[in-house]
Write an enzyme that holds these catalytic residues in place. Structure first.
Site, PDB file in Angstrom:
ATOM      1  N   PHE A  23      25.529  -5.929 -31.679  1.00  0.00           N
ATOM      2  CA  PHE A  23      24.459  -6.937 -31.696  1.00  0.00           C
ATOM      3  C   PHE A  23      23.292  -6.396 -30.855  1.00  0.00           C
ATOM      4  O   PHE A  23      23.488  -5.917 -29.749  1.00  0.00           O
ATOM      5  CB  PHE A  23      24.984  -8.241 -31.066  1.00  0.00           C
ATOM      6  CG  PHE A  23      24.293  -9.478 -31.541  1.00  0.00           C
ATOM      7  CD1 PHE A  23      24.877 -10.307 -32.496  1.00  0.00           C
ATOM      8  CD2 PHE A  23      23.049  -9.826 -31.035  1.00  0.00           C
ATOM      9  CE1 PHE A  23      24.237 -11.463 -32.929  1.00  0.00           C
ATOM     10  CE2 PHE A  23      22.408 -10.970 -31.460  1.00  0.00           C
ATOM     11  CZ  PHE A  23      22.992 -11.786 -32.417  1.00  0.00           C
ATOM     12  N   GLU A  59      32.785 -10.187 -27.718  1.00  0.00           N
ATOM     13  CA  GLU A  59      34.017  -9.443 -28.040  1.00  0.00           C
ATOM     14  C   GLU A  59      34.325  -8.343 -27.007  1.00  0.00           C
ATOM     15  O   GLU A  59      35.401  -7.723 -27.059  1.00  0.00           O
ATOM     16  CB  GLU A  59      33.904  -8.810 -29.435  1.00  0.00           C
ATOM     17  CG  GLU A  59      34.045  -9.789 -30.587  1.00  0.00           C
ATOM     18  CD  GLU A  59      32.870 -10.736 -30.749  1.00  0.00           C
ATOM     19  OE1 GLU A  59      31.715 -10.274 -30.675  1.00  0.00           O
ATOM     20  OE2 GLU A  59      33.093 -11.940 -30.936  1.00  0.00           O
ATOM     21  N   VAL A  82      22.165  -9.385 -24.400  1.00  0.00           N
ATOM     22  CA  VAL A  82      22.042 -10.793 -24.781  1.00  0.00           C
ATOM     23  C   VAL A  82      20.606 -11.201 -24.448  1.00  0.00           C
ATOM     24  O   VAL A  82      20.177 -11.084 -23.300  1.00  0.00           O
ATOM     25  CB  VAL A  82      23.062 -11.683 -24.041  1.00  0.00           C
ATOM     26  CG1 VAL A  82      23.090 -13.071 -24.666  1.00  0.00           C
ATOM     27  CG2 VAL A  82      24.448 -11.069 -24.056  1.00  0.00           C
ATOM     28  N   HIS A  89      22.507 -20.253 -27.742  1.00  0.00           N
ATOM     29  CA  HIS A  89      23.649 -20.358 -26.832  1.00  0.00           C
ATOM     30  C   HIS A  89      23.709 -19.182 -25.853  1.00  0.00           C
ATOM     31  O   HIS A  89      24.758 -18.667 -25.513  1.00  0.00           O
ATOM     32  CB  HIS A  89      24.951 -20.516 -27.626  1.00  0.00           C
ATOM     33  CG  HIS A  89      25.174 -19.462 -28.677  1.00  0.00           C
ATOM     34  ND1 HIS A  89      24.366 -19.281 -29.767  1.00  0.00           N
ATOM     35  CD2 HIS A  89      26.149 -18.543 -28.794  1.00  0.00           C
ATOM     36  CE1 HIS A  89      24.836 -18.288 -30.506  1.00  0.00           C
ATOM     37  NE2 HIS A  89      25.914 -17.827 -29.930  1.00  0.00           N
TER      38      HIS A  89
HETATM   39  N1  INI Z   1      25.825 -11.240 -29.103  1.00  0.00           N
HETATM   40  C1  INI Z   1      25.156 -10.368 -28.339  1.00  0.00           C
HETATM   41  O1  INI Z   1      25.715  -9.324 -27.976  1.00  0.00           O
HETATM   42  N2  INI Z   1      23.877 -10.624 -27.984  1.00  0.00           N
HETATM   43  C2  INI Z   1      23.225 -11.754 -28.367  1.00  0.00           C
HETATM   44  O2  INI Z   1      22.038 -11.926 -28.002  1.00  0.00           O
HETATM   45  C3  INI Z   1      23.916 -12.685 -29.180  1.00  0.00           C
HETATM   46  N3  INI Z   1      23.258 -13.866 -29.660  1.00  0.00           N
HETATM   47  O3  INI Z   1      22.026 -13.867 -29.705  1.00  0.00           O
HETATM   48  O4  INI Z   1      23.920 -14.804 -30.076  1.00  0.00           O
HETATM   49  C4  INI Z   1      25.249 -12.401 -29.544  1.00  0.00           C
HETATM   50  N4  INI Z   1      25.956 -13.241 -30.311  1.00  0.00           N
HETATM   51  C5  INI Z   1      27.173 -12.880 -30.988  1.00  0.00           C
HETATM   52  C6  INI Z   1      28.401 -13.024 -30.094  1.00  0.00           C
HETATM   53  O5  INI Z   1      28.438 -12.026 -29.101  1.00  0.00           O
HETATM   54  C7  INI Z   1      29.674 -12.903 -30.914  1.00  0.00           C
HETATM   55  O6  INI Z   1      29.708 -11.652 -31.566  1.00  0.00           O
HETATM   56  C8  INI Z   1      29.800 -13.992 -31.964  1.00  0.00           C
HETATM   57  O7  INI Z   1      29.639 -15.260 -31.361  1.00  0.00           O
HETATM   58  C9  INI Z   1      31.204 -13.943 -32.611  1.00  0.00           C
HETATM   59  O8  INI Z   1      32.218 -14.155 -31.649  1.00  0.00           O
END
Ligand code: INI
Length: 154
Positions: A23, A59, A82, A89
């Site tokens: 991500f 994760e 993030v 969230h």
């Molecule tokens: N995951 C991130 O690593 N960074 C983010 O900014 C982010 N946002 O924006 O939601 C994000 N979401 C995904 C999260 O980490 C999980 O992969 C997902 O919720 C499935 O468990």
């Protein structure tokens, strides 16, 4: 008086794991480059570095825990991004990843270094992944090396 601290000399036998989230890969890819470059600069052979990609920051703790449990690695570097502007969230994701990584760090006797950027916006993330504020991946690799050395001296 006795003072015990780590140094930045690496041992040929030490294996380093990097758990990095996909991500915001435009940022996490730069953190990964920084961490690898830094490990290599300190003498860690590329063969001693294993990269584990996960979907998102949430994760990271589970995979870091499994990696720690394998007992194959001297340290784990966790990398993620993030970004507040992009998620409703933000606080939830930040809290899950930070408390999760911290739990793994204290459960196993190896350093689990926290390199997850939590920023207000993309610009701040770029600044901290090779921009004007440095590269958090680089900083985490140096921290991992120092802690591996320190733990051997205790
Ligand atoms: N995951 C991130 O690593 N960074 C983010 O900014 C982010 N946002 O924006 O939601 C994000 N979401 C995904 C999260 O980490 C999980 O992969 C997902 O919720 C499935 O468990």
């Amino acid at each position: 008086m006795k003072v015990i601290e780590g140094n930045f000399l690496t041992d040929k036998s030490d294996q380093y794991a990097i758990v990095v989230s996909r991500f915001n890969e435009i940022i996490t890819g730069k953190l990964l480059e920084g961490a690898i470059a830094s490990l290599r600069k300190h003498g860690v052979d590329e063969k001693k570095i294993t990269v584990f990609w996960v979907p998102g920051a949430v994760e990271i703790p589970l995979v870091a825990k499994k990696v720690a449990k394998s007992k194959k690695y001297s340290a784990i570097i966790t990398l993620g991004a993030v970004i507040k502007g992009q998620t409703q969230h933000f606080d939830y994701v930040c809290s899950l990843v930070s408390s999760g990584v911290s739990a793994v760090n204290l459960e196993f006797e190896i350093p689990v270094v926290f390199g997850v950027l939590t920023t207000e916006n993309m610009e701040q993330a770029f600044d901290r992944s090779g921009g004007k504020m440095g590269n958090k991946g680089h900083e985490c690799a140096v921290t991992a090396i120092e802690l591996v050395s320190l733990l051997k001296n205790i």
